[in-house]
Design an enzyme around this catalytic site. Structure first.
Site, mmCIF file in Angstrom:
data_model
loop_
_atom_site.group_PDB
_atom_site.id
_atom_site.type_symbol
_atom_site.label_atom_id
_atom_site.label_comp_id
_atom_site.label_asym_id
_atom_site.label_seq_id
_atom_site.Cartn_x
_atom_site.Cartn_y
_atom_site.Cartn_z
ATOM 1 N N GLY A 120 0.796 -1.199 0.000
ATOM 2 C CA GLY A 120 0.000 0.000 0.000
ATOM 3 C C GLY A 120 0.834 1.257 0.000
ATOM 4 O O GLY A 120 1.990 1.246 -0.392
ATOM 5 N N GLU A 180 2.840 -1.967 8.891
ATOM 6 C CA GLU A 180 3.956 -2.746 8.343
ATOM 7 C C GLU A 180 5.158 -2.545 9.239
ATOM 8 O O GLU A 180 5.158 -1.647 10.090
ATOM 9 C CB GLU A 180 4.290 -2.275 6.912
ATOM 10 C CG GLU A 180 3.362 -2.831 5.857
ATOM 11 C CD GLU A 180 3.714 -2.394 4.448
ATOM 12 O OE1 GLU A 180 4.694 -1.665 4.255
ATOM 13 O OE2 GLU A 180 2.978 -2.785 3.530
ATOM 14 N N ASP A 240 18.056 0.261 -16.270
ATOM 15 C CA ASP A 240 18.395 1.024 -17.483
ATOM 16 C C ASP A 240 18.583 2.510 -17.182
ATOM 17 O O ASP A 240 19.515 3.138 -17.667
ATOM 18 C CB ASP A 240 17.296 0.857 -18.542
ATOM 19 C CG ASP A 240 17.011 -0.605 -18.816
ATOM 20 O OD1 ASP A 240 17.971 -1.360 -19.023
ATOM 21 O OD2 ASP A 240 15.831 -0.995 -18.795
ATOM 22 N N HIS A 258 13.478 -7.749 0.360
ATOM 23 C CA HIS A 258 12.180 -7.978 1.009
ATOM 24 C C HIS A 258 12.228 -9.339 1.690
ATOM 25 O O HIS A 258 12.669 -10.321 1.094
ATOM 26 C CB HIS A 258 11.056 -7.944 -0.023
ATOM 27 C CG HIS A 258 9.696 -7.826 0.595
ATOM 28 N ND1 HIS A 258 9.092 -8.879 1.243
ATOM 29 C CD2 HIS A 258 8.849 -6.778 0.689
ATOM 30 C CE1 HIS A 258 7.913 -8.468 1.697
ATOM 31 N NE2 HIS A 258 7.743 -7.202 1.379
ATOM 32 N N ARG A 281 12.525 -4.169 7.796
ATOM 33 C CA ARG A 281 12.772 -5.205 6.791
ATOM 34 C C ARG A 281 14.173 -5.799 6.771
ATOM 35 O O ARG A 281 14.347 -6.987 6.574
ATOM 36 C CB ARG A 281 12.578 -4.574 5.417
ATOM 37 C CG ARG A 281 11.252 -4.829 4.897
ATOM 38 C CD ARG A 281 11.087 -4.208 3.582
ATOM 39 N NE ARG A 281 9.655 -3.977 3.536
ATOM 40 C CZ ARG A 281 9.027 -3.414 2.567
ATOM 41 N NH1 ARG A 281 9.691 -2.977 1.532
ATOM 42 N NH2 ARG A 281 7.736 -3.271 2.611
ATOM 43 N N HIS A 291 14.481 -6.255 -3.663
ATOM 44 C CA HIS A 291 13.155 -5.660 -3.778
ATOM 45 C C HIS A 291 13.184 -4.206 -4.226
ATOM 46 O O HIS A 291 12.407 -3.806 -5.083
ATOM 47 C CB HIS A 291 12.479 -5.765 -2.410
ATOM 48 C CG HIS A 291 11.082 -5.246 -2.355
ATOM 49 N ND1 HIS A 291 10.083 -5.710 -3.173
ATOM 50 C CD2 HIS A 291 10.500 -4.299 -1.556
ATOM 51 C CE1 HIS A 291 8.938 -5.080 -2.891
ATOM 52 N NE2 HIS A 291 9.181 -4.207 -1.931
ATOM 53 N N ARG A 328 14.547 1.786 3.413
ATOM 54 C CA ARG A 328 13.222 2.358 3.135
ATOM 55 C C ARG A 328 12.167 1.723 4.030
ATOM 56 O O ARG A 328 12.078 0.505 4.146
ATOM 57 C CB ARG A 328 12.840 2.110 1.676
ATOM 58 C CG ARG A 328 11.486 2.649 1.300
ATOM 59 C CD ARG A 328 11.193 2.355 -0.151
ATOM 60 N NE ARG A 328 11.091 0.934 -0.379
ATOM 61 C CZ ARG A 328 9.950 0.247 -0.344
ATOM 62 N NH1 ARG A 328 8.803 0.846 -0.099
ATOM 63 N NH2 ARG A 328 9.946 -1.046 -0.564
HETATM 64 C C1 SIN Z 1 4.892 -5.174 0.606
HETATM 65 O O1 SIN Z 1 3.723 -5.178 0.287
HETATM 66 O O2 SIN Z 1 5.360 -5.872 1.482
HETATM 67 C C2 SIN Z 1 5.825 -4.263 -0.150
HETATM 68 C C3 SIN Z 1 5.473 -2.881 0.065
HETATM 69 C C4 SIN Z 1 6.678 -2.014 -0.122
HETATM 70 O O3 SIN Z 1 7.703 -2.497 -0.565
HETATM 71 O O4 SIN Z 1 6.615 -0.853 0.252
#
Ligand code: SIN
Length: 550
Positions: A82, A146, A242, A263, A309, A370, A405
């Site tokens: 999201g 998250e 690229d 990820h 993460r 990711h 991030r």
């Molecule tokens: C995820 O849905 O886990 C990825 C979202 C993101 O990378 O910000």
């Protein structure tokens, strides 16, 4: 370099020498090439490129937006979790700012973080006004959590198809504008610059396989990321770096290239393509188990499944090593099956296609590449170190993310910086002294007589090398070895003249991989997504700054 742009962004970075690459990949001659002219050229059609197009068009520009394949092939289209923003009364800008800074480990640009976080709610409201239907509960946007976020603040749409829902809204809006043209299946090969360090357009290959030049008063690079440098990735086929390689060939400053975000949870079924299993599952109570069925996350971090993460990715890797296995599991057996199917339709479809019954079976996962946290050095107005070249989205290193991030901050950044880049490009394009293109332009490249390597073989080997030697846990020797091997391939691939995307992609991937390995070797500490097993601590005295390729 254009002094103004560089000075404005100075921050005592550590500098490395940019890779010695040929300025242009392909020969071109305007005498025999189709040419288009526009005010504002946007390369890339994810959230950032589309949002920039809307703004540039509103500012009175003629806009051309190109994309490598179709409008459905962007990273945005595949984004599940999201978009993060302060949408609840109990939440605050201060908290979102603090979470972003904590995750970024001391090298975020605080002004950029403030701006992006504060602009979020208004730009999300604008998306709603334009037609995005975020999922709701009791009449309010259903926000979830998250890793690294102290509050629920992730808005989602069509369940786990948030990126697609947002992209559809923006595409509809773009398609209605008579001053925006969309060119699909256009492979951008190189930015064209003049002797005054101004970007004046792009050389590309159009859908009919013919070369084309698009001359532009302003160019916005929004080409996305670089996941396809790695064997394991959540990214689509198009994410071959690229834009990053084009920018470095054109002379732009790139920075923070060592910060590739992995990820934690990608579906791991040998032989199947790697599908992202969104972090919001953990936000909604999914538990990680190792192959012995044991919970392990709280041994690695007090926030367990909701740790940032990088920590979860490393914990999974360590647990895989401890248990001598290729994966761990996500356990969602306690989820309500009907709710799951509605809330996560994309994942439901994938797991069902592999006969995984979520009420009985565990989901095999492991980390994969990711998100490129670094990129083209970009100031708060989306300027790069090349005049009339702006960047936004994943390719831009704006300073929002620092060394790592925070989940779902990327769609937000794309929205905010897309708007900024579009506004700036429109203003610049209106200036009477803006560049008008070179019109006559010719690049000749002599054929190399060195042996030719099989590019698909090089790509496969390179992706494995990056995964093994420049992956989640790094050491000096494998990083040096990776550079040696890449430099060897460079000698046989970068000297060639290709006439199709596979060759150019291979050249772009080699150039970008070398920068990642170099920066990762130079940062002899651990910070954010960059973890050196031989230097496991952060060294603020030496490294609380950026590494730039100049
Ligand atoms: C995820 O849905 O886990 C990825 C979202 C993101 O990378 O910000």
């Amino acid at each position: 370099m254009a002094g103004f742009y560089v000075k404005k962004m100075a921050d005592n970075p550590i500098t490395l020498k940019r890779p010695a690459v040929r300025r242009y990949l392909a020969p071109i001659n305007t005498a025999s090439t189709q040419q288009l002219f526009t005010d504002c050229l946007i390369i890339g059609a994810g959230i950032a490129g589309l949002r920039a197009a809307i703004e540039a068009a509103a500012g009175g520009c003629e806009v051309i937006i190109t994309c490598k394949k179709t409008l459905e092939d962007s990273n945005t289209w595949h984004a599940q979790g999201g978009i993060a923003s302060v949408l609840a009364e109990e939440d605050s800008f201060e908290s979102h700012i603090e979470d972003t800074l904590t995750t970024g480990c001391g090298i975020n640009d605080i002004d950029v973080v403030n701006e992006v976080v504060k602009d979020g709610p208004e730009l999300i409201k604008q998306l709603i006004d334009w037609g995005t239907e975020f999922d709701k509960v009791k009449g309010k946007i259903d926000i979830t959590r998250e890793g690294g976020h102290s509050h629920p603040r992730i808005a989602h749409a069509q369940g786990d198809c948030t990126g697609r829902a947002i992209a559809q809204t923006l595409i509809k809006k773009v398609q209605k504008k008579s001053n925006i043209s969309i060119v699909q299946n256009f492979f951008a090969i190189d930015l064209i610059t003049n002797d005054d360090n101004e970007c004046v357009g792009v050389i590309g290959q159009a859908a009919n396989s013919q070369k084309q030049i698009i001359w532009a008063k302003t160019t916005i690079l929004a080409t996305g990321g670089a996941g396809k440098l790695y064997r394991e990735t959540t990214n689509p086929e198009t994410a071959t770096a690229d834009g990053l390689a084009m920018a470095v060939r054109a002379g732009a400053i790139l920075r923070d290239m060592e910060f590739m975000q992995f990820h934690p949870t990608t579906l791991y079924i040998a032989g199947a393509s790697r599908a992202l299993i969104t972090e919001t599952l953990r936000g909604e109570g999914a538990v990680m188990l190792d192959v012995n069925g044991d919970k392990f996350m709280s041994a690695y971090h007090p926030d367990a499944e909701l740790a940032p993460r990088d920590i979860v990715s490393r914990a999974i890797l360590q647990q895989m090593l401890k248990t001598n296995s290729t994966h761990v599991f996500l356990d969602i057996r306690h989820f309500d099956k009907a709710h799951f199917a509605k809330r996560f339709p994309f994942i439901n479809e994938i797991v069902t296609s592999f006969d995984i019954d979520i009420s009985k079976d565990l989901i095999p996962v492991r980390p994969s590449a990711h998100y490129m946290v670094g990129g083209v050095k970009t100031d708060a107005l989306a300027n790069t170190s090349i005049k009339n070249l702006y960047t936004c989205g994943e390719i831009a290193s704006t300073g929002l993310h620092g060394a790592n991030r925070l989940g779902s901050n990327s769609l937000l950044e794309g929205l905010v910086f897309g708007k900024i880049a579009g506004t700036q490009a429109a203003q610049r394009s209106k200036k009477p002294n803006g560049p008008v293109g070179l019109r006559k332009f010719r690049i000749d490249i002599p054929e190399s007589d060195r042996s030719r390597l099989d590019t698909s073989d090089v790509l496969n080997s390179l992706r494995s090398l990056m995964w093994r030697n420049v992956g989640i846990i790094r050491f000096a020797k494998p990083l040096a070895e990776a550079q040696e091997i890449i430099s060897f391939w460079d000698r046989y691939v970068l000297d060639k003249v290709f006439d199709s995307p596979q060759g150019w992609e291979c050249q772009n991937i080699l150039t970008t991989s070398l920068m990642i390995a170099k920066a990762a070797e130079a940062r002899t500490e651990s910070r954010g997504t960059h973890f050196r097993d031989d230097f496991p601590e952060s060294d603020d005295e030496k490294f609380k700054t950026h590494i730039e390729f100049v």
